[in-house]
Design a protein around this motif. Structure first.
Motif, short mmCIF file in Angstrom:
data_model
loop_
_atom_site.label_atom_id
_atom_site.label_comp_id
_atom_site.label_asym_id
_atom_site.label_seq_id
_atom_site.Cartn_x
_atom_site.Cartn_y
_atom_site.Cartn_z
N PRO A 254 0.83 -1.21 0.00
CA PRO A 254 0.00 0.00 0.00
C PRO A 254 0.87 1.26 0.00
N CYS A 255 1.64 1.44 -1.08
CA CYS A 255 2.62 2.53 -1.14
C CYS A 255 2.21 3.63 -2.11
N GLY A 256 0.96 3.62 -2.56
CA GLY A 256 0.43 4.71 -3.36
C GLY A 256 1.24 5.02 -4.60
N ASP B 26 -10.39 -2.96 -0.64
CA ASP B 26 -9.52 -1.95 -0.06
C ASP B 26 -10.33 -0.84 0.61
N GLY C 99 -10.26 0.33 4.56
CA GLY C 99 -10.12 1.72 4.98
C GLY C 99 -11.08 2.13 6.07
N THR D 121 -6.40 5.88 6.08
CA THR D 121 -6.29 6.53 4.77
C THR D 121 -5.35 5.82 3.79
N ASN D 122 -4.61 4.82 4.25
CA ASN D 122 -3.74 4.08 3.33
C ASN D 122 -4.50 3.12 2.43
N TYR D 123 -5.78 2.90 2.75
CA TYR D 123 -6.57 1.93 2.00
C TYR D 123 -7.84 2.60 1.49
N SER D 124 -8.03 2.51 0.18
CA SER D 124 -9.20 3.15 -0.43
C SER D 124 -9.35 2.67 -1.86
N ILE E 124 -7.27 4.84 -4.20
CA ILE E 124 -5.81 4.79 -4.30
C ILE E 124 -5.42 3.69 -5.29
N HIS F 137 -3.01 -1.23 -4.26
CA HIS F 137 -2.48 -2.04 -3.17
C HIS F 137 -2.52 -3.53 -3.47
#
Length: 655
Positions: free
Chosen positions: A123-125, A171, A175, A181-184, A187, A209
């Motif tokens: 999950p590094c966008g 994902d 979230g 906020t790292n999961y959506s 993203i 992700h």
């Protein structure tokens, strides 16, 4: 009556140059690549000679019909595939047109090997992915991006774009259930490496992700669908009243494959290494350099039963079928042709015969590793839901990843896996062959050069081409080859091929370039002809036996212009017996001699022998006594029937 063999006839004659030419012409007329050793009598050349007849350029009605049928199928596939790729390009450019100049610069970048490999299972966008983020798009822009994905992916239920959508929902679920906020679903990203085009090379990337797709296009065709990364946490979730479990098909297929193994086979396939993740994803183990292991481990699929092999192929499908339907079908044909060179491996817990015990705990792991295919399935402890596991999977292709940096041009969406027509090499009747019979394949691009066999046993590769016959029991065998050219291959159906529908794959330089189906029956008689078209004068000789027992051989055909015509047969004295010695294929597996009948001009002819010719690979022979009641008949049709199956009708002429 003892069968007469061509080799015996050649060796038993005091040959003049004219007779030798006649013999060679007769062999040429068989219409397939036959070679045999001729030892000339002492009065002539003392060295052994290998006669290699050239394959004729067929232009017959029978062959044309078979090829037309195959070509129409191929053309339909090509048209459908071309439409599919055109739709991807059209929708990609339509999406791009909705973006601002700044957004377009983020979406589209020049292809480099570094950018192609910029995808991740973390999950590094945007730090580890290319392209434009979905959360920055307007409603209309996002809808257009989704249309690109739908056009590029397949239509199998719960796969393709549907599975991608469900992964994004998972994902989003993470979230709002502790992931933050790292999961959506927002993203996730889309990138074009080079401008989408129906002529040049470019790559479509999309993912986030727990998803990573890399589809390569070149010259208006799909040339690769890998790497493909799919993962999931939680394994099952409910959103807006609908429950989803998008990787169930993948897990169940791999678990069924493993559960089919016996305890002994499981022990052979089990690895001693423990895996906490898949190895062939960027930044992971194996050095993080995308290098495939050079040594295959586990158990060879070639040692498995036919039923187990089918489960190995079925385990590949949930990944491959994410791709466009035509692409997926062609890739699966390639992987099927490579099954016997594929290995499967696993580690963790599991009990033979119980699929529910596999892939259920942390570090449970499975792998499929073939000449092309690489699939991994790894179980990890959940990151957000720590009381359960989650899945990481990856599908790679040793020969096609990233379209080998857009250098590949062999299409996966059209006739690179073309329809081929399988016919009898004698009658040119399509769709039916017998074990050990001689067949002819017609298609395009089937070999890299024209080559003829010159050794015994016959080779299984000529001109770079190999013919694989997958019978109804799932067993794959390579067919011995007489001759190979880009448009025609003459081969022998392997001994032991089981009756039923068989798939014939043409492999060129490790890639499947042609495929077709044929019905295998124990008997499918076909008579060779002088004009190599399945019609007219049979490839045969006459054997005359006088009252004193003297045996002489006579020619049956003569050349008239560029066509062979029948030489009128003189049945001679009333005490003479004249046998038609005809050469055929596909009848050696007959049940009994009594099951073989022959009519000449509608009159029953006694069949003295019907079976293998004995010297030439795949060649059969029939000796039939010509009835004296046919004196003065003129042209007469010869109809051979074996175990109720009729051969092609041929013609002789009787004075």
């Amino acid at each position: 009556m003892k069968k007469t063999r061509l080799i015996d006839w050649v060796r038993g004659q005091s040959l003049t140059g004219e007779k030798l030419l006649l013999i060679t012409s007769a062999l040429l007329s068989l219409g397939f690549m036959v070679y045999f050793l001729v030892t000339l009598p002492a009065t002539h050349a003392s060295s052994n000679k290998v006669i290699l007849p050239e394959a004729p350029a067929y232009s017959t009605t029978a062959k044309a019909a078979a090829v037309s049928n195959a070509a129409s199928t191929k053309d339909d596939q090509a048209a459908n595939a071309a439409t599919g790729v055109s739709e991807v390009v059209t929708k990609a450019l339509a999406f791009k047109a909705l973006l601002t100049t700044t957004q377009q610069a983020t979406l589209e970048q020049t292809y480099t090997t570094t950018l192609a490999r910029k995808w991740s299972n973390l999950p590094c966008g945007a730090t580890c992915r290319n392209g434009i983020q979905f959360s920055t798009l307007t409603t209309a822009q996002l809808a257009a991006a989704v249309e690109v994905i739908k056009a590029a992916m397949g239509t199998v239920a719960n796969e393709g774009s549907a599975e991608f959508d469900q992964t994004r929902l998972a994902d989003a679920y993470l979230g709002v259930n502790g992931g933050g906020t790292n999961y959506s679903a927002g993203i996730y990203f889309m990138a074009f490496l080079n401008t989408p085009s129906a002529t040049g090379g470019w790559m479509l990337q999309f993912g986030g992700h727990h998803y990573g797709a890399n589809i390569a296009y070149n010259q208006g065709h799909v040339v690769a669908g890998t790497p493909m990364f799919e993962a999931l946490e939680p394994l099952t979730f409910t959103t807006d009243g609908t429950t989803y479990s998008p990787l169930t098909q993948e897990r169940d297929a791999v678990a069924a494959m493993l559960a089919s193994l016996t305890a002994t086979q499981l022990a052979s396939a089990k690895l001693t290494t423990t895996f906490s993740d898949t190895t062939m994803t960027p930044g992971e183990s194996n050095g993080g350099n995308g290098t495939f292991p050079t040594t295959k481990v586990g158990i060879a699929v070639s040692t498995l039963t036919a039923a187990q092999k089918l489960l190995v192929l079925a385990a590949m499908k949930p990944w491959v079928q994410d791709m466009d339907d035509t692409v997926a079908a062609n890739i699966l044909k390639i992987y099927e042709s490579e099954l016997d060179s594929t290995f499967i491996a696993w580690t963790g817990s599991g009990t033979a015969g119980d699929a529910s015990t596999f892939l259920v705990s942390n570090t449970n792991y499975a792998r499929i590793d073939g000449p092309s295919v690489w699939i991994e399935f790894a179980c990890q402890t959940g990151v957000i839901f720590r009381n359960q596991i989650h899945y990481h999977t990856v599908w790679r292709d040793r020969n096609r990843d990233y379209g080998k940096d857009l250098s590949l041009t062999t299409p996966l969406d059209t006739a690179s896996v073309a329809a081929v027509a399988a016919t009898s090499a004698a009658s040119f009747v399509a769709g039916k062959l017998a074990p050990e019979s001689i067949g002819a394949l017609f298609g395009t691009g089937m070999s890299s050069s024209t080559a003829a066999a010159s050794t015994l046993p016959l080779p299984t590769t000529l001109g770079g081409a190999t013919v694989q016959v997958v019978d109804s029991a799932g067993t794959t065998r390579n067919g011995p080859l007489f001759y190979a050219s880009p448009t025609q291959i003459n081969f022998q159906v392997p001994a032991g091929t089981v009756a039923g529908t068989a798939t014939i794959n043409v492999i060129l330089n490790s890639a499947t370039v042609g495929t077709g189906t044929v019905t295998i029956s124990n008997v499918t008689p076909g008579v060779f002809t002088y004009n190599a078209n399945g019609q007219g004068v049979p490839a045969a000789q006459l054997l005359r036996v006088t009252a004193s027992g003297t045996q002489t051989y006579e020619s049956l055909a003569q050349l008239s212009g560029s066509t062979y015509v029948t030489t009128p047969i003189d049945l001679g004295a009333t005490t003479d017996q004249v046998y038609l010695v005809a050469f055929a294929t596909g009848l050696r597996n007959r049940t009994a001699l009594s099951a073989v009948t022959c009519t000449i001009g509608g009159t029953n002819a006694t069949v003295a022998y019907a079976g293998a010719q004995g010297s030439l690979v795949g060649l059969d022979q029939v000796n039939a006594l010509i009835p004296r009641s046919l004196v003065g008949r003129g042209d007469a049709a010869v109809v051979l029937t074996v175990d109720g199956s009729a051969a092609n009708s041929v013609t002789i002429n009787i004075k």
